[in-house]
Design a protein around this motif. Sequence first.
Motif, PDB file in Angstrom:
ATOM      1  N   THR A 145       1.003  -1.588   0.201  1.00 38.38           N
ATOM      2  CA  THR A 145      -0.411  -0.138   0.136  1.00 38.38           C
ATOM      3  C   THR A 145       0.811   1.371   0.393  1.00 38.38           C
ATOM      4  O   THR A 145       0.743   2.337  -0.921  1.00 38.38           O
ATOM      5  CB  THR A 145      -0.885   0.324   1.196  1.00 38.38           C
ATOM      6  OG1 THR A 145      -1.632  -1.023   1.139  1.00 38.38           O
ATOM      7  CG2 THR A 145      -1.977   1.359   1.378  1.00 38.38           C
ATOM      8  N   GLY A 146       1.865   1.542   0.461  1.00 39.16           N
ATOM      9  CA  GLY A 146       2.709   2.743   0.738  1.00 39.16           C
ATOM     10  C   GLY A 146       3.592   2.505  -0.413  1.00 39.16           C
ATOM     11  O   GLY A 146       3.515   3.980  -0.549  1.00 39.16           O
ATOM     12  N   LYS A 147       3.332   2.400  -1.080  1.00 37.10           N
ATOM     13  CA  LYS A 147       4.891   1.786  -2.481  1.00 37.10           C
ATOM     14  C   LYS A 147       4.049   1.967  -3.766  1.00 37.10           C
ATOM     15  O   LYS A 147       4.151   3.375  -4.530  1.00 37.10           O
ATOM     16  CB  LYS A 147       5.468   0.570  -2.436  1.00 37.10           C
ATOM     17  CG  LYS A 147       5.530   0.713  -4.063  1.00 37.10           C
ATOM     18  CD  LYS A 147       6.047  -0.866  -4.804  1.00 37.10           C
ATOM     19  CE  LYS A 147       6.975  -1.025  -5.270  1.00 37.10           C
ATOM     20  NZ  LYS A 147       7.790  -2.383  -6.507  1.00 37.10           N
ATOM     21  N   VAL A 148       2.775   2.004  -3.193  1.00 38.92           N
ATOM     22  CA  VAL A 148       1.766   2.078  -3.981  1.00 38.92           C
ATOM     23  C   VAL A 148       1.032   3.306  -3.535  1.00 38.92           C
ATOM     24  O   VAL A 148       1.224   5.189  -5.448  1.00 38.92           O
ATOM     25  CB  VAL A 148      -0.062   1.324  -4.248  1.00 38.92           C
ATOM     26  CG1 VAL A 148      -0.873   1.975  -5.201  1.00 38.92           C
ATOM     27  CG2 VAL A 148       0.326   0.320  -4.498  1.00 38.92           C
ATOM     28  N   ALA A 149       1.049   4.207  -3.196  1.00 38.01           N
ATOM     29  CA  ALA A 149       0.435   5.589  -2.425  1.00 38.01           C
ATOM     30  C   ALA A 149       1.690   6.728  -2.813  1.00 38.01           C
ATOM     31  O   ALA A 149       0.921   7.220  -3.196  1.00 38.01           O
ATOM     32  CB  ALA A 149       0.358   5.711  -0.738  1.00 38.01           C
ATOM     33  N   LYS A 150       2.998   5.943  -2.946  1.00 37.88           N
ATOM     34  CA  LYS A 150       4.442   6.650  -3.252  1.00 37.88           C
ATOM     35  C   LYS A 150       3.998   7.275  -5.167  1.00 37.88           C
ATOM     36  O   LYS A 150       3.939   8.057  -5.599  1.00 37.88           O
ATOM     37  CB  LYS A 150       5.615   6.492  -2.775  1.00 37.88           C
ATOM     38  CG  LYS A 150       6.814   6.794  -3.062  1.00 37.88           C
ATOM     39  CD  LYS A 150       7.594   6.155  -2.886  1.00 37.88           C
ATOM     40  CE  LYS A 150       8.847   7.573  -3.813  1.00 37.88           C
ATOM     41  NZ  LYS A 150       9.904   6.545  -3.468  1.00 37.88           N
ATOM     42  N   ALA A 151       3.562   5.699  -5.215  1.00 36.84           N
ATOM     43  CA  ALA A 151       3.518   6.481  -6.590  1.00 36.84           C
ATOM     44  C   ALA A 151       2.466   6.379  -7.712  1.00 36.84           C
ATOM     45  O   ALA A 151       2.731   7.640  -8.746  1.00 36.84           O
ATOM     46  CB  ALA A 151       3.701   4.652  -7.774  1.00 36.84           C
ATOM     47  N   ILE A 152       1.194   7.037  -6.424  1.00 39.72           N
ATOM     48  CA  ILE A 152       0.090   7.709  -6.871  1.00 39.72           C
ATOM     49  C   ILE A 152       0.144   9.267  -6.863  1.00 39.72           C
ATOM     50  O   ILE A 152       0.224  10.310  -7.738  1.00 39.72           O
ATOM     51  CB  ILE A 152      -1.043   7.549  -6.470  1.00 39.72           C
ATOM     52  CG1 ILE A 152      -1.569   5.856  -6.321  1.00 39.72           C
ATOM     53  CG2 ILE A 152      -2.180   7.840  -6.431  1.00 39.72           C
ATOM     54  CD1 ILE A 152      -2.643   5.519  -6.010  1.00 39.72           C
ATOM     55  N   ALA A 153       1.219   9.423  -5.704  1.00 37.61           N
ATOM     56  CA  ALA A 153       1.849  10.882  -5.709  1.00 37.61           C
ATOM     57  C   ALA A 153       2.177  11.203  -6.524  1.00 37.61           C
ATOM     58  O   ALA A 153       2.241  12.484  -6.719  1.00 37.61           O
ATOM     59  CB  ALA A 153       2.454  10.632  -4.290  1.00 37.61           C
ATOM     60  N   GLU A 154       3.123  10.682  -7.016  1.00 38.81           N
ATOM     61  CA  GLU A 154       4.274  11.313  -7.890  1.00 38.81           C
ATOM     62  C   GLU A 154       3.513  11.887  -9.706  1.00 38.81           C
ATOM     63  O   GLU A 154       3.877  12.500  -9.603  1.00 38.81           O
ATOM     64  CB  GLU A 154       5.616  10.501  -8.100  1.00 38.81           C
ATOM     65  CG  GLU A 154       6.417  10.114  -6.749  1.00 38.81           C
ATOM     66  CD  GLU A 154       7.016   8.593  -7.309  1.00 38.81           C
ATOM     67  OE1 GLU A 154       7.300   8.211  -8.268  1.00 38.81           O
ATOM     68  OE2 GLU A 154       8.362   8.687  -5.957  1.00 38.81           O
ATOM     69  N   ARG A 155       2.471  10.854  -9.490  1.00 37.43           N
ATOM     70  CA  ARG A 155       2.014  11.268 -10.671  1.00 37.43           C
ATOM     71  C   ARG A 155       0.785  12.050 -10.488  1.00 37.43           C
ATOM     72  O   ARG A 155       0.373  13.297 -11.329  1.00 37.43           O
ATOM     73  CB  ARG A 155       1.048   9.817 -11.053  1.00 37.43           C
ATOM     74  CG  ARG A 155       2.355   8.340 -11.383  1.00 37.43           C
ATOM     75  CD  ARG A 155       2.622   8.750 -12.732  1.00 37.43           C
ATOM     76  NE  ARG A 155       2.183   9.101 -13.521  1.00 37.43           N
ATOM     77  CZ  ARG A 155       1.818   7.715 -13.891  1.00 37.43           C
ATOM     78  NH1 ARG A 155       2.242   6.887 -13.936  1.00 37.43           N
ATOM     79  NH2 ARG A 155       0.901   7.501 -15.348  1.00 37.43           N
ATOM     80  N   LEU A 156       0.287  12.682  -9.730  1.00 40.88           N
ATOM     81  CA  LEU A 156      -0.512  13.759  -9.018  1.00 40.88           C
ATOM     82  C   LEU A 156       0.460  14.387  -8.571  1.00 40.88           C
ATOM     83  O   LEU A 156      -0.450  15.609  -9.643  1.00 40.88           O
ATOM     84  CB  LEU A 156      -1.598  13.287  -8.052  1.00 40.88           C
ATOM     85  CG  LEU A 156      -2.550  12.604  -8.141  1.00 40.88           C
ATOM     86  CD1 LEU A 156      -3.275  11.304  -7.089  1.00 40.88           C
ATOM     87  CD2 LEU A 156      -4.245  12.545  -8.957  1.00 40.88           C
ATOM     88  N   ALA A 157       1.639  14.693  -8.509  1.00 37.61           N
ATOM     89  CA  ALA A 157       1.954  15.544  -8.563  1.00 37.61           C
ATOM     90  C   ALA A 157       2.541  16.395  -9.832  1.00 37.61           C
ATOM     91  O   ALA A 157       2.992  17.782 -10.480  1.00 37.61           O
ATOM     92  CB  ALA A 157       3.320  15.299  -7.803  1.00 37.61           C
ATOM     93  N   GLN A 158       2.577  15.562 -11.002  1.00 41.44           N
ATOM     94  CA  GLN A 158       3.069  15.455 -12.161  1.00 41.44           C
ATOM     95  C   GLN A 158       1.946  16.281 -13.139  1.00 41.44           C
ATOM     96  O   GLN A 158       1.709  16.439 -14.320  1.00 41.44           O
ATOM     97  CB  GLN A 158       3.038  14.404 -13.123  1.00 41.44           C
ATOM     98  CG  GLN A 158       4.710  13.850 -12.375  1.00 41.44           C
ATOM     99  CD  GLN A 158       4.924  12.538 -12.792  1.00 41.44           C
ATOM    100  OE1 GLN A 158       4.866  11.720 -14.150  1.00 41.44           O
ATOM    101  NE2 GLN A 158       5.892  11.417 -12.318  1.00 41.44           N
ATOM    102  N   GLY A 159       0.614  15.913 -12.462  1.00 41.31           N
ATOM    103  CA  GLY A 159      -0.527  16.369 -13.006  1.00 41.31           C
ATOM    104  C   GLY A 159      -1.528  15.931 -14.093  1.00 41.31           C
ATOM    105  O   GLY A 159      -2.151  16.006 -14.350  1.00 41.31           O
ATOM    106  N   ASP A 160      -1.074  14.613 -13.806  1.00 35.24           N
ATOM    107  CA  ASP A 160      -1.550  12.830 -14.091  1.00 35.24           C
ATOM    108  C   ASP A 160      -3.051  12.987 -13.489  1.00 35.24           C
ATOM    109  O   ASP A 160      -3.223  12.905 -11.906  1.00 35.24           O
ATOM    110  CB  ASP A 160      -1.240  12.074 -14.888  1.00 35.24           C
ATOM    111  CG  ASP A 160       0.264  12.362 -15.391  1.00 35.24           C
ATOM    112  OD1 ASP A 160      -0.409  13.042 -15.916  1.00 35.24           O
ATOM    113  OD2 ASP A 160       0.908  10.780 -15.436  1.00 35.24           O
TER     114      ASP A 160
END
Length: 286
Positions: free
Chosen positions: A130-145
Amino acid sequence: MRQVTIPDTATIRATLASGFLIGITLIGLPLQALSVTAKLPTARWIPVIYHRLACFGFGVRVRTKGRLAIDKGSVLITANHVSWLDIVVLGQSRPLSFIAKSEVANWPIFGWFAKLQRSIFVNRTRRSETGKVAKAIAERLAQGDAMVLFPEGTSSDGNRVLPFRSALIGAASAAMSTASEANQNETSTTSAPSVWIQPVSIAYTAVQGLPMGRQHRPLAAWYGDMELMPHLWAILKEGALDVTISYGEPIPMDDSVNRKQIAQMAENEVRAMTRAALFERRIAKQ
């Protein structure tokens, strides 16, 4: 004299459509692979163009109600799941990234598409990820995806919306909080950017211009133990599906609601929009 069998119109149509789809795939896959590897801006838009051409090839006509709330901030789309075709009809609108189950990564052809569209793969049997997934989602949201999540966890028969699971919404909410903090630090402001959950309904409403009744909806729906290739071929032979994509009211992420409440709110709105789209189509043709 040997009798010659002449293919029916539906088979001819499916064969021609298959050739078209294979052609755009052979062109699109290497271009997208290059764009992703080189981190080019085209990596976000090639899938959109591909999905629009694929809709044409499959004969899918998309009707949109409402709009994606990207002007409000980071957006996590929570949509009902009916078919593999959902990826095409959602992906043709604008650049999107999907949160998919880990098995999809190993599917032939579709697994390649998912990887090249920069999907995030989730192993639902391992809560430790879950933590790994959360980090990946965070990075993509920060990129504007804009991210797409199918909270039902599986596909339905298209006549109903299954209960939404809240686990991944919880991971996504934590990820969006992380993205907000990162953006806040970068901009040196005192208020974090807004993050939203947006319910989205996918409703397959008609085939060959006629309302699609409950008994006909499995033509579009792919669920249970249906095999992929026969289902794909059936859609190619039919060649004329109507689908309605309805964007609901965005739900702000804040401390006043928890993930289970958000999941229930999103589920209720998606169910209401799906019923409205299916019912509206039936009424219009009466």
